[in-house]
Design a protein around this motif. Structure first.
Motif, PDB file in Angstrom:
ATOM      1  N   GLU A 121       0.832  -1.202   0.000  1.00 23.30           N
ATOM      2  CA  GLU A 121       0.000   0.000   0.000  1.00 23.30           C
ATOM      3  C   GLU A 121       0.868   1.255   0.000  1.00 23.30           C
ATOM      4  OE1 GLU A 121      -3.754   0.493   2.587  1.00 23.30           O
ATOM      5  OE2 GLU A 121      -2.125   1.309   3.810  1.00 23.30           O
ATOM      6  N   ILE A 122       1.902   1.245   0.829  1.00 22.09           N
ATOM      7  CA  ILE A 122       2.817   2.388   0.924  1.00 22.09           C
ATOM      8  C   ILE A 122       3.598   2.551  -0.382  1.00 22.09           C
ATOM      9  CG2 ILE A 122       4.940   3.201   2.029  1.00 22.09           C
ATOM     10  CD1 ILE A 122       3.830   1.889   4.638  1.00 22.09           C
ATOM     11  N   ALA A 123       4.139   1.449  -0.893  1.00 23.61           N
ATOM     12  CA  ALA A 123       4.930   1.523  -2.123  1.00 23.61           C
ATOM     13  C   ALA A 123       4.125   2.146  -3.254  1.00 23.61           C
ATOM     14  CB  ALA A 123       5.414   0.128  -2.518  1.00 23.61           C
ATOM     15  N   LEU A 124       2.854   1.785  -3.358  1.00 25.50           N
ATOM     16  CA  LEU A 124       2.016   2.292  -4.436  1.00 25.50           C
ATOM     17  C   LEU A 124       1.695   3.769  -4.272  1.00 25.50           C
ATOM     18  CD1 LEU A 124       0.360   1.693  -6.997  1.00 25.50           C
ATOM     19  CD2 LEU A 124      -1.582   1.177  -5.486  1.00 25.50           C
ATOM     20  N   SER A 125       1.460   4.219  -3.053  1.00 27.20           N
ATOM     21  CA  SER A 125       0.817   5.530  -2.851  1.00 27.20           C
ATOM     22  C   SER A 125       1.665   6.593  -2.168  1.00 27.20           C
ATOM     23  CB  SER A 125      -0.481   5.338  -2.045  1.00 27.20           C
ATOM     24  OG  SER A 125      -1.394   4.521  -2.747  1.00 27.20           O
ATOM     25  N   HIS A 126       2.941   6.344  -1.873  1.00 29.23           N
ATOM     26  CA  HIS A 126       3.700   7.328  -1.088  1.00 29.23           C
ATOM     27  C   HIS A 126       4.092   8.570  -1.892  1.00 29.23           C
ATOM     28  CE1 HIS A 126       7.067   5.084  -2.896  1.00 29.23           C
ATOM     29  NE2 HIS A 126       7.847   6.102  -2.588  1.00 29.23           N
ATOM     30  N   HIS A 127       3.880   8.559  -3.214  1.00 34.17           N
ATOM     31  CA  HIS A 127       4.119   9.766  -4.015  1.00 34.17           C
ATOM     32  C   HIS A 127       2.815  10.457  -4.436  1.00 34.17           C
ATOM     33  CE1 HIS A 127       8.444   9.881  -4.295  1.00 34.17           C
ATOM     34  NE2 HIS A 127       8.470   8.586  -4.566  1.00 34.17           N
ATOM     35  N   GLU A 128       1.699  10.016  -3.891  1.00 29.87           N
ATOM     36  CA  GLU A 128       0.457  10.758  -4.086  1.00 29.87           C
ATOM     37  C   GLU A 128       0.521  12.050  -3.263  1.00 29.87           C
ATOM     38  OE1 GLU A 128      -1.522   9.891  -6.338  1.00 29.87           O
ATOM     39  OE2 GLU A 128      -1.342   7.710  -6.564  1.00 29.87           O
ATOM     40  N   ARG A 129      -0.258  13.033  -3.666  1.00 30.16           N
ATOM     41  CA  ARG A 129      -0.285  14.323  -2.987  1.00 30.16           C
ATOM     42  C   ARG A 129      -1.691  14.633  -2.479  1.00 30.16           C
ATOM     43  NH1 ARG A 129       3.492  18.712  -4.759  1.00 30.16           N
ATOM     44  NH2 ARG A 129       1.630  19.978  -4.447  1.00 30.16           N
ATOM     45  N   TRP A 130      -1.758  15.346  -1.391  1.00 31.66           N
ATOM     46  CA  TRP A 130      -3.043  15.727  -0.802  1.00 31.66           C
ATOM     47  C   TRP A 130      -3.919  16.473  -1.816  1.00 31.66           C
ATOM     48  CZ3 TRP A 130      -5.470  14.251   3.445  1.00 31.66           C
ATOM     49  CH2 TRP A 130      -6.500  15.023   3.965  1.00 31.66           C
ATOM     50  N   ASP A 131      -3.277  17.268  -2.693  1.00 29.42           N
ATOM     51  CA  ASP A 131      -4.038  18.055  -3.668  1.00 29.42           C
ATOM     52  C   ASP A 131      -4.336  17.299  -4.957  1.00 29.42           C
ATOM     53  OD1 ASP A 131      -1.588  18.014  -4.970  1.00 29.42           O
ATOM     54  OD2 ASP A 131      -1.190  20.162  -4.753  1.00 29.42           O
ATOM     55  N   GLY A 132      -3.972  16.032  -5.028  1.00 24.14           N
ATOM     56  CA  GLY A 132      -4.285  15.225  -6.195  1.00 24.14           C
ATOM     57  C   GLY A 132      -3.299  15.330  -7.341  1.00 24.14           C
ATOM     58  N   GLN A 133      -2.186  16.026  -7.126  1.00 22.48           N
ATOM     59  CA  GLN A 133      -1.223  16.253  -8.201  1.00 22.48           C
ATOM     60  C   GLN A 133      -0.061  15.262  -8.173  1.00 22.48           C
ATOM     61  OE1 GLN A 133      -1.891  18.640 -10.635  1.00 22.48           O
ATOM     62  NE2 GLN A 133      -3.813  18.505  -9.480  1.00 22.48           N
ATOM     63  N   GLY A 134      -0.178  14.204  -7.394  1.00 24.63           N
ATOM     64  CA  GLY A 134       0.897  13.227  -7.310  1.00 24.63           C
ATOM     65  C   GLY A 134       0.743  12.092  -8.304  1.00 24.63           C
ATOM     66  N   TYR A 135       1.469  11.023  -8.049  1.00 26.12           N
ATOM     67  CA  TYR A 135       1.431   9.857  -8.940  1.00 26.12           C
ATOM     68  C   TYR A 135       1.537   8.587  -8.102  1.00 26.12           C
ATOM     69  CZ  TYR A 135       6.601   9.811  -8.448  1.00 26.12           C
ATOM     70  OH  TYR A 135       7.888   9.764  -7.953  1.00 26.12           O
ATOM     71  N   PRO A 136       1.173   7.419  -8.642  1.00 25.52           N
ATOM     72  CA  PRO A 136       0.793   7.116 -10.029  1.00 25.52           C
ATOM     73  C   PRO A 136      -0.710   7.244 -10.312  1.00 25.52           C
ATOM     74  CG  PRO A 136       1.022   5.056  -8.831  1.00 25.52           C
ATOM     75  CD  PRO A 136       1.386   6.155  -7.861  1.00 25.52           C
ATOM     76  N   LEU A 137      -1.552   7.336  -9.286  1.00 26.55           N
ATOM     77  CA  LEU A 137      -2.995   7.261  -9.492  1.00 26.55           C
ATOM     78  C   LEU A 137      -3.695   8.611  -9.433  1.00 26.55           C
ATOM     79  CD1 LEU A 137      -3.726   4.096  -7.303  1.00 26.55           C
ATOM     80  CD2 LEU A 137      -3.279   4.206  -9.767  1.00 26.55           C
TER      81      LEU A 137
END
Length: 211
Positions: A121-137
């Motif tokens: 879960e962490i590996a997939l989502s640790h580059h997401e951003r609170w404002d929705g401008q992150g990746y990969p999803l």
């Protein structure tokens, strides 16, 4: 850094305790090559556990999260070393390759144990951003798993305060100010508030943080 945070670490004990150390070591060693320096992985794991405690997580859950956090970048095994160690800015194409490490890490960590599930879960989502401008999803706000929101702060803080091929280490006060400025944009504001309770206010002495 962490020797000055004893007021929090004394509650953690061995954060990679026997509850999860077998799965942790198996996950680390199964892939042979490792792209991140181990001190970075360990510091991110320890700070992640401390932030979780500051958020009110039970100690056992914080320990598990800290252990899982050490595997956050395991997906970088698929990224060429020349890109990871490049001293200058990445091209668009190179950055697109780097971004693949999130899904690759989640794939590598698939498994049935609690450690494997939270690490994936962490590996997939640790580059997401609170404002929705992150990746990969492109996840935003509370749609991002809390585990990843915590690791995001710990990972960025450690990256800022350490030398990297492309930059010199920032002073801790400057890094704290940057983390605070990104609350509500890059980071979950509640996680940033917990982070600040762990590391102290800008200008706080290490001695004051050792109690």
């Amino acid at each position: 850094f962490f020797s000055s945070r004893r007021r929090h670490t004394r509650y953690i004990g061995d954060w990679s305790s026997d509850v999860c150390s077998s799965d942790l070591q198996k996950s680390k060693h199964n892939w042979g090559f490792w792209s991140e320096p181990e001190p970075h992985m360990d510091r991110v794991g320890r700070l992640t556990a401390q932030i979780a405690l500051a958020l009110g997580w039970p100690t056992a859950h914080a320990q598990l999260l800290g252990a899982a956090a050490t595997l956050h970048d395991i997906g970088k095994v698929v990224v060429p070393t020349a890109i990871l160690q490049k001293p200058g800015p990445l091209t668009h194409a190179e950055f697109e390759i780097v971004k693949t490490h999130c899904q690759a890490g989640a794939n590598l960590l698939q498994g049935s144990s609690p450690l494997q599930r939270i690490a994936a879960e962490i590996a997939l989502s640790h580059h997401e951003r609170w404002d929705g401008q992150g990746y990969p999803l492109g996840q935003s706000g509370a749609a991002i798993p809390l585990s990843a929101r915590i690791v995001a702060v710990a990972d960025v803080f450690d990256a800022l305060t350490c030398d990297r091929p492309y930059k010199a280490a920032w002073p801790e006060d400057e890094a704290r100010r940057d983390i605070r400025a990104q609350a509500g944009r890059h980071f979950d504001p509640a996680v940033v508030a917990a982070f600040e309770r762990v590391v102290g206010e800008p200008g706080a002495s290490r001695a004051a943080l050792s109690d």
